[in-house]
Design a protein around this motif. Structure first.
Motif, PDB file in Angstrom:
ATOM      1  N   ALA A  43       0.849  -1.198   0.000  1.00 29.52           N
ATOM      2  CA  ALA A  43       0.000   0.000   0.000  1.00 29.52           C
ATOM      3  C   ALA A  43       0.880   1.242   0.000  1.00 29.52           C
ATOM      4  N   PRO A  44       0.556   2.266  -0.786  1.00 32.67           N
ATOM      5  CA  PRO A  44       1.402   3.467  -0.854  1.00 32.67           C
ATOM      6  C   PRO A  44       1.293   4.381   0.358  1.00 32.67           C
ATOM      7  N   MET A  45       0.280   4.188   1.190  1.00 34.00           N
ATOM      8  CA  MET A  45       0.086   5.057   2.360  1.00 34.00           C
ATOM      9  C   MET A  45      -0.054   4.206   3.618  1.00 34.00           C
ATOM     10  N   SER A  46       0.537   4.693   4.704  1.00 37.56           N
ATOM     11  CA  SER A  46       0.420   3.989   5.977  1.00 37.56           C
ATOM     12  C   SER A  46       0.632   4.989   7.104  1.00 37.56           C
ATOM     13  N   ALA A  47       0.172   4.637   8.299  1.00 28.06           N
ATOM     14  CA  ALA A  47       0.313   5.561   9.428  1.00 28.06           C
ATOM     15  C   ALA A  47       0.199   4.828  10.758  1.00 28.06           C
ATOM     16  N   VAL A  48       0.968   5.321  11.735  1.00 21.17           N
ATOM     17  CA  VAL A  48       0.770   4.963  13.134  1.00 21.17           C
ATOM     18  C   VAL A  48       0.005   6.132  13.749  1.00 21.17           C
ATOM     19  N   SER A  49      -1.248   5.899  14.100  1.00 18.41           N
ATOM     20  CA  SER A  49      -2.135   6.985  14.524  1.00 18.41           C
ATOM     21  C   SER A  49      -2.495   6.868  15.992  1.00 18.41           C
ATOM     22  N   LEU A  50      -2.634   8.019  16.636  1.00 16.84           N
ATOM     23  CA  LEU A  50      -3.170   8.111  17.989  1.00 16.84           C
ATOM     24  C   LEU A  50      -4.465   8.897  17.903  1.00 16.84           C
ATOM     25  N   ILE A  51      -5.476   8.445  18.622  1.00 18.31           N
ATOM     26  CA  ILE A  51      -6.782   9.102  18.571  1.00 18.31           C
ATOM     27  C   ILE A  51      -7.011   9.881  19.852  1.00 18.31           C
ATOM     28  N   TYR A  52      -6.982  11.212  19.740  1.00 20.58           N
ATOM     29  CA  TYR A  52      -7.227  12.092  20.875  1.00 20.58           C
ATOM     30  C   TYR A  52      -8.698  12.512  20.891  1.00 20.58           C
ATOM     31  N   GLU A  53      -9.044  13.414  21.788  1.00 20.22           N
ATOM     32  CA  GLU A  53     -10.461  13.740  21.988  1.00 20.22           C
ATOM     33  C   GLU A  53     -11.107  14.276  20.718  1.00 20.22           C
ATOM     34  N   HIS A  54     -10.391  15.133  19.994  1.00 16.33           N
ATOM     35  CA  HIS A  54     -10.988  15.762  18.822  1.00 16.33           C
ATOM     36  C   HIS A  54     -10.232  15.519  17.531  1.00 16.33           C
ATOM     37  N   GLU A  55      -9.092  14.846  17.603  1.00 17.43           N
ATOM     38  CA  GLU A  55      -8.311  14.675  16.380  1.00 17.43           C
ATOM     39  C   GLU A  55      -7.495  13.395  16.386  1.00 17.43           C
ATOM     40  N   GLN A  56      -7.064  13.041  15.194  1.00 19.52           N
ATOM     41  CA  GLN A  56      -6.163  11.929  14.965  1.00 19.52           C
ATOM     42  C   GLN A  56      -4.777  12.511  14.676  1.00 19.52           C
ATOM     43  N   ARG A  57      -3.750  12.025  15.396  1.00 15.22           N
ATOM     44  CA  ARG A  57      -2.392  12.504  15.183  1.00 15.22           C
ATOM     45  C   ARG A  57      -1.505  11.340  14.779  1.00 15.22           C
ATOM     46  N   LEU A  59       2.128   9.427  14.666  1.00 14.26           N
ATOM     47  CA  LEU A  59       3.483   9.279  15.205  1.00 14.26           C
ATOM     48  C   LEU A  59       4.462   8.895  14.109  1.00 14.26           C
ATOM     49  N   GLY A  60       3.981   8.189  13.114  1.00 16.70           N
ATOM     50  CA  GLY A  60       4.796   7.790  11.978  1.00 16.70           C
ATOM     51  C   GLY A  60       3.904   7.638  10.759  1.00 16.70           C
ATOM     52  N   GLN A  61       4.456   7.815   9.553  1.00 17.93           N
ATOM     53  CA  GLN A  61       3.629   7.753   8.364  1.00 17.93           C
ATOM     54  C   GLN A  61       4.474   7.533   7.111  1.00 17.93           C
ATOM     55  N   THR A  62       3.789   7.099   6.077  1.00 18.38           N
ATOM     56  CA  THR A  62       4.387   6.945   4.752  1.00 18.38           C
ATOM     57  C   THR A  62       3.361   7.388   3.717  1.00 18.38           C
ATOM     58  N   GLY A  63       3.785   8.244   2.806  1.00 18.95           N
ATOM     59  CA  GLY A  63       2.940   8.629   1.679  1.00 18.95           C
ATOM     60  C   GLY A  63       1.828   9.609   1.986  1.00 18.95           C
ATOM     61  N   LEU A  64       1.823  10.198   3.163  1.00 28.51           N
ATOM     62  CA  LEU A  64       0.792  11.180   3.521  1.00 28.51           C
ATOM     63  C   LEU A  64       1.435  12.545   3.698  1.00 28.51           C
ATOM     64  N   GLU A  65       0.707  13.584   3.350  1.00 24.15           N
ATOM     65  CA  GLU A  65       1.246  14.936   3.423  1.00 24.15           C
ATOM     66  C   GLU A  65       0.710  15.729   4.604  1.00 24.15           C
ATOM     67  N   PHE A  66      -0.060  15.085   5.479  1.00 21.17           N
ATOM     68  CA  PHE A  66      -0.583  15.784   6.657  1.00 21.17           C
ATOM     69  C   PHE A  66      -0.229  14.968   7.898  1.00 21.17           C
ATOM     70  N   SER A  67      -0.175  15.642   9.050  1.00 18.66           N
ATOM     71  CA  SER A  67       0.237  14.988  10.295  1.00 18.66           C
ATOM     72  C   SER A  67      -0.914  14.771  11.269  1.00 18.66           C
ATOM     73  N   ARG A  68      -2.079  15.282  10.954  1.00 21.22           N
ATOM     74  CA  ARG A  68      -3.238  15.106  11.825  1.00 21.22           C
ATOM     75  C   ARG A  68      -4.500  15.348  11.027  1.00 21.22           C
ATOM     76  N   ALA A  69      -5.627  14.895  11.572  1.00 17.18           N
ATOM     77  CA  ALA A  69      -6.913  15.068  10.908  1.00 17.18           C
ATOM     78  C   ALA A  69      -8.003  15.096  11.966  1.00 17.18           C
ATOM     79  N   PRO A  70      -9.159  15.698  11.664  1.00 17.81           N
ATOM     80  CA  PRO A  70     -10.261  15.689  12.629  1.00 17.81           C
ATOM     81  C   PRO A  70     -10.683  14.259  12.951  1.00 17.81           C
ATOM     82  N   ARG A  71     -11.003  14.013  14.185  1.00 14.25           N
ATOM     83  CA  ARG A  71     -11.392  12.666  14.607  1.00 14.25           C
ATOM     84  C   ARG A  71     -12.664  12.207  13.913  1.00 14.25           C
ATOM     85  N   ASP A  72     -13.583  13.134  13.641  1.00 10.82           N
ATOM     86  CA  ASP A  72     -14.876  12.721  13.097  1.00 10.82           C
ATOM     87  C   ASP A  72     -14.799  12.235  11.654  1.00 10.82           C
ATOM     88  N   ILE A  73     -13.646  12.404  10.975  1.00 11.96           N
ATOM     89  CA  ILE A  73     -13.497  11.848   9.628  1.00 11.96           C
ATOM     90  C   ILE A  73     -12.410  10.764   9.596  1.00 11.96           C
TER      91      ILE A  73
END
Length: 404
Positions: A43-57, A59-73
């Protein structure tokens, strides 16, 4: 569609915070894990994600250009909520995700696979995921490999927390050693000062001092002797954490009478310091307490108020009786900085003003006060504003015996 909120959300967020993770990209180990997941699953994209109260952050990633996203999406929020491997072959055909901005727009996710990151305490912290802009499936081997990489990720998270805890423990031990050295130095000074004064006055007595001065000399010897006794009492109480049961017996006493005696003893100290000292009582205030330990409480509070009030200020003591008996000691002194207030009842804590002004004491007074009041089922509260003064309020229950 937003993911369900886990039933243990409050505890889960607290557990997540306990890891002290930055939640930003560029953490080498987690970048490597994300890369391995990407290679394993093709897969061209991958991520180690942590889910906080309002967002996803991330810790590590491949092929993505952003470091966080809203939790609701967040796709990973669904993985976390269901606590099991989640595979979405085609997001455009899944009602949970087809309207998701990450599907209808950049990065145009079609395929998603994620494994929850569940720590040793059972809390789901986030997810390890892979994504592809093409619809597809995940083979059994890829699914198993992704699960093992998820376990490896949790192991790394746990190791980081253990290392952080060890570092914090080392810092605390170093601070304790420093504090111990400061305490021993302060104790030596506190013991030496009154002994030196007493020795000096005893020499004056031995030299045949003017009889007119004997009263003054004896008073100063007595006062410094009492200072030593209070120091030893406080050290004993702090080191042994004595309860009321190990001291004098509890009896029904008039708090107002005890506080009046303490204030009378402190008047000469207040006069020498140029501090006004007043007392107001509203009649008998009877509670079951140890009179000796209550005397120590009142003496510590009044002594502190006088010591931290500059000349020209005042100390007001009030005893009132109602559902509880209240002892209030207010001063117009220097006050307590906000960052020091949480340490007030810690043993051996001395604030910056006490150290700078070389005010007598070992930082035991308020810790002893709280221990005695707590043992009597009461409470202690402190209100303070720098440069405006401090008010300490002790509440003792009426008609209730001391706790065993």
């Amino acid at each position: 569609m937003s993911a369900p909120i886990p039933s243990d959300e409050g505890a889960r967020l607290a557990a997540l915070q306990s890891y002290g993770l930055p939640g930003d990209p560029g953490t080498p180990m987690f970048d490597r894990i994300a890369w391995l997941a990407s290679v394993l699953c093709g897969a061209p994209m991958s991520a180690v994600s942590l889910i906080y109260e309002h967002e996803q952050r991330f810790l590590g990633q491949t092929g993505l250009e952003f470091s966080r996203a809203p939790r609701d999406i967040s796709f990973c929020a669904h993985t976390l909520a269901h606590r099991q491997v989640l595979v979405v072959p085609d997001a455009t055909a899944d009602p949970r995700f087809r309207e998701n901005p990450q599907v209808t727009g950049d990065p145009n996710i079609r395929f998603y696979a994620g494994v929850p990151l569940i720590d040793p305490d059972g809390y789901a912290l986030g997810a390890l995921s892979v994504m592809d802009p093409r619809p597809r499936e995940l083979s059994a081997d890829q699914r198993d490999g992704l699960t093992m990489l998820g376990e490896l990720t949790v192991g790394q998270l746990t190791l980081r927390r253990a290392r952080a805890a060890a570092t914090d423990l080392q810092r605390r031990l170093a601070a304790a050693r420093t504090r111990e050295g400061e305490f021993l130095s302060e104790m030596a000074h506190e013991v030496r000062t009154p002994i030196t004064v007493i020795q000096g006055y005893l020499e004056l007595l031995g030299d045949g001092s003017d009889p007119a001065q004997l009263t003054r000399i004896i008073e100063r010897v007595r006062r410094n002797g009492e200072r030593l006794v209070r120091l030893i009492d406080d050290l004993e109480a702090a080191s042994a954490r004595r309860t009321v049961g190990s001291g004098p017996e509890v009896s029904l006493v008039d708090v107002g009478a005890i506080v009046t005696t303490v204030v009378d003893r402190c008047r000469s100290d207040a006069t020498r310091a140029g501090v006004g000292l007043t007392l107001v009582t509203d009649g008998p205030a009877l509670v079951h307490v140890s009179d000796g330990q209550l005397t120590r409480v009142a003496a510590n509070l009044v002594d502190n108020a006088i010591a931290f009030t500059p000349a020209g200020g005042r100390v007001d003591v009030r005893v009132t009786s109602g559902p509880d008996v209240i002892i209030e000691v207010s001063d117009t002194g220097v006050g307590i900085p906000p960052h020091e207030r949480r340490h007030l009842f810690e043993r051996f804590f001395r604030g910056a003003y006490a150290r700078d002004q070389a005010i007598a004491g070992l930082g035991l007074g308020l810790s002893v006060v709280k221990a005695i009041v707590d043992a009597h089922g009461g409470s202690v509260g402190v209100e303070s504003t720098p440069a405006e003064g401090t008010r300490v309020r002790v509440s003792l229950p009426v008609g209730r015996d001391v706790a065993a």
